[in-house]
Design an enzyme around this catalytic site. Sequence first.
Site, PDB file in Angstrom:
ATOM      1  N   GLU A  45       0.862  -1.189   0.000  1.00  0.00           N
ATOM      2  CA  GLU A  45       0.000   0.000   0.000  1.00  0.00           C
ATOM      3  C   GLU A  45       0.896   1.236   0.000  1.00  0.00           C
ATOM      4  O   GLU A  45       1.628   1.473   0.957  1.00  0.00           O
ATOM      5  CB  GLU A  45      -0.885  -0.024   1.250  1.00  0.00           C
ATOM      6  CG  GLU A  45      -1.710   1.235   1.445  1.00  0.00           C
ATOM      7  CD  GLU A  45      -2.396   1.285   2.817  1.00  0.00           C
ATOM      8  OE1 GLU A  45      -2.691   0.212   3.399  1.00  0.00           O
ATOM      9  OE2 GLU A  45      -2.621   2.404   3.313  1.00  0.00           O
ATOM     10  N   ARG A  49       0.568  10.261   0.996  1.00  0.00           N
ATOM     11  CA  ARG A  49       0.974  11.217   2.029  1.00  0.00           C
ATOM     12  C   ARG A  49       2.199  12.006   1.606  1.00  0.00           C
ATOM     13  O   ARG A  49       2.756  12.757   2.399  1.00  0.00           O
ATOM     14  CB  ARG A  49       1.276  10.478   3.335  1.00  0.00           C
ATOM     15  CG  ARG A  49       0.080   9.754   3.885  1.00  0.00           C
ATOM     16  CD  ARG A  49       0.359   9.137   5.237  1.00  0.00           C
ATOM     17  NE  ARG A  49      -0.624   8.104   5.486  1.00  0.00           N
ATOM     18  CZ  ARG A  49      -0.584   7.281   6.526  1.00  0.00           C
ATOM     19  NH1 ARG A  49       0.377   7.366   7.410  1.00  0.00           N
ATOM     20  NH2 ARG A  49      -1.512   6.365   6.675  1.00  0.00           N
ATOM     21  N   LYS A 133     -10.833  -1.997   6.969  1.00  0.00           N
ATOM     22  CA  LYS A 133      -9.624  -1.654   7.713  1.00  0.00           C
ATOM     23  C   LYS A 133     -10.083  -1.215   9.107  1.00  0.00           C
ATOM     24  O   LYS A 133     -11.171  -0.645   9.253  1.00  0.00           O
ATOM     25  CB  LYS A 133      -8.940  -0.507   6.964  1.00  0.00           C
ATOM     26  CG  LYS A 133      -7.823   0.204   7.705  1.00  0.00           C
ATOM     27  CD  LYS A 133      -7.090   1.124   6.740  1.00  0.00           C
ATOM     28  CE  LYS A 133      -6.298   2.188   7.482  1.00  0.00           C
ATOM     29  NZ  LYS A 133      -4.971   2.406   6.900  1.00  0.00           N
TER      30      LYS A 133
HETATM   31  C1  3PG Z   1      -1.895   3.320   8.224  1.00  0.00           C
HETATM   32  O1  3PG Z   1      -2.204   4.241   7.509  1.00  0.00           O
HETATM   33  O2  3PG Z   1      -2.345   2.194   8.063  1.00  0.00           O
HETATM   34  C2  3PG Z   1      -1.027   3.580   9.391  1.00  0.00           C
HETATM   35  O3  3PG Z   1      -0.540   4.866   9.371  1.00  0.00           O
HETATM   36  C3  3PG Z   1       0.066   2.615   9.564  1.00  0.00           C
HETATM   37  O4  3PG Z   1       0.397   2.737  10.892  1.00  0.00           O
HETATM   38  P1  3PG Z   1       1.831   2.409  11.458  1.00  0.00           P
HETATM   39  O5  3PG Z   1       2.769   3.412  10.860  1.00  0.00           O
HETATM   40  O6  3PG Z   1       1.686   2.569  12.949  1.00  0.00           O
HETATM   41  O7  3PG Z   1       2.176   1.005  11.052  1.00  0.00           O
END
Ligand code: 3PG
Length: 212
Positions: A45, A49, A133
Site C-alpha cells: 500500500e 501522504r 480496515k
Molecule cells: C496506516 O495508515 O495504516 C497507518 O498509518 C500505519 O500505521 P503504522 O505506521 O503505525 O504502522
Amino acid sequence: MSNKTEKLLALLDGQPVIPVLKIARAADAVPLARALARGGLKAIEITLRTPEALEAIRRVAGEVEEAVVGAGTILDSRQFAEAEAAGSRFIVSPGLTRELLAADRDSAVPLLPGAVTPGEIMTAREAGLDFLKFFPAEQAGGAAFLKALASPLAGMKFCPTGGIGAKNAMDYLSLPNIVCVGGSWVAPDGMVEAGRWDEIEALASEASRLRR
Ligand code: 3PG
C-alpha cells in the site's frame, strides 16, 4: 462475501501483512517494491501522504510485475480516481464516506475503507462491505476490541493497522475475524532513505511468515 472482497482477497493471496509505505522519492518505489516482493510481501500500500506517491504507484504498476500495488490514505473520490488511473489494484482509506462509497460503486477496483465503532461497521455492512480496515488499531482498543466484535458482528472481516509491529502482529492475526494486518514497520523511513533493501527484504521475509 461480496465479489469485491473476493477480488481483494485474491490479490492478497493469503499474505498476512500489507506494508504501509510513505515514499518521499519516487525513485525508491521500484527497488522498495522489489525488495518487499523478494521477502514475500507482494501486495503493498503506497499512501498518498507525499507529493511523489502517485508517481511511485505508476512506477511500481508499470515496472514491478511481481508486485500488487494499492493506494492508501485515499480521502475522496478525486484521489480514488487518480490512484486508480496510476495503476492501483486496490484502494485503502482511513474511514468511510458517502463520496468514497459512490466512487467504490463506480469502480471495479476494490476499496478497503476504515471503520472502528460498531455503528460505523454496521453502516459499512449495510453498504454491502464485509472487509474493512480497522484504524488506528492500537489506539482504538487493539486486539481485545476486535475480539469483542467477532461474535456480534460475525461475518465482518478486518485488516487492522496503526501501531502494529512484529511484536504484536500475532495478537491480531490469531483472531477469527482478522484477514491480515497492515503496518509501516517492514519499511522504516531510515532504511528506505538509505536504500537498505536487503534489510527491508529480511523484515518482509519475517513478516510474510507470520501465520494465522
Ligand atoms: C496506516 O495508515 O495504516 C497507518 O498509518 C500505519 O500505521 P503504522 O505506521 O503505525 O504502522
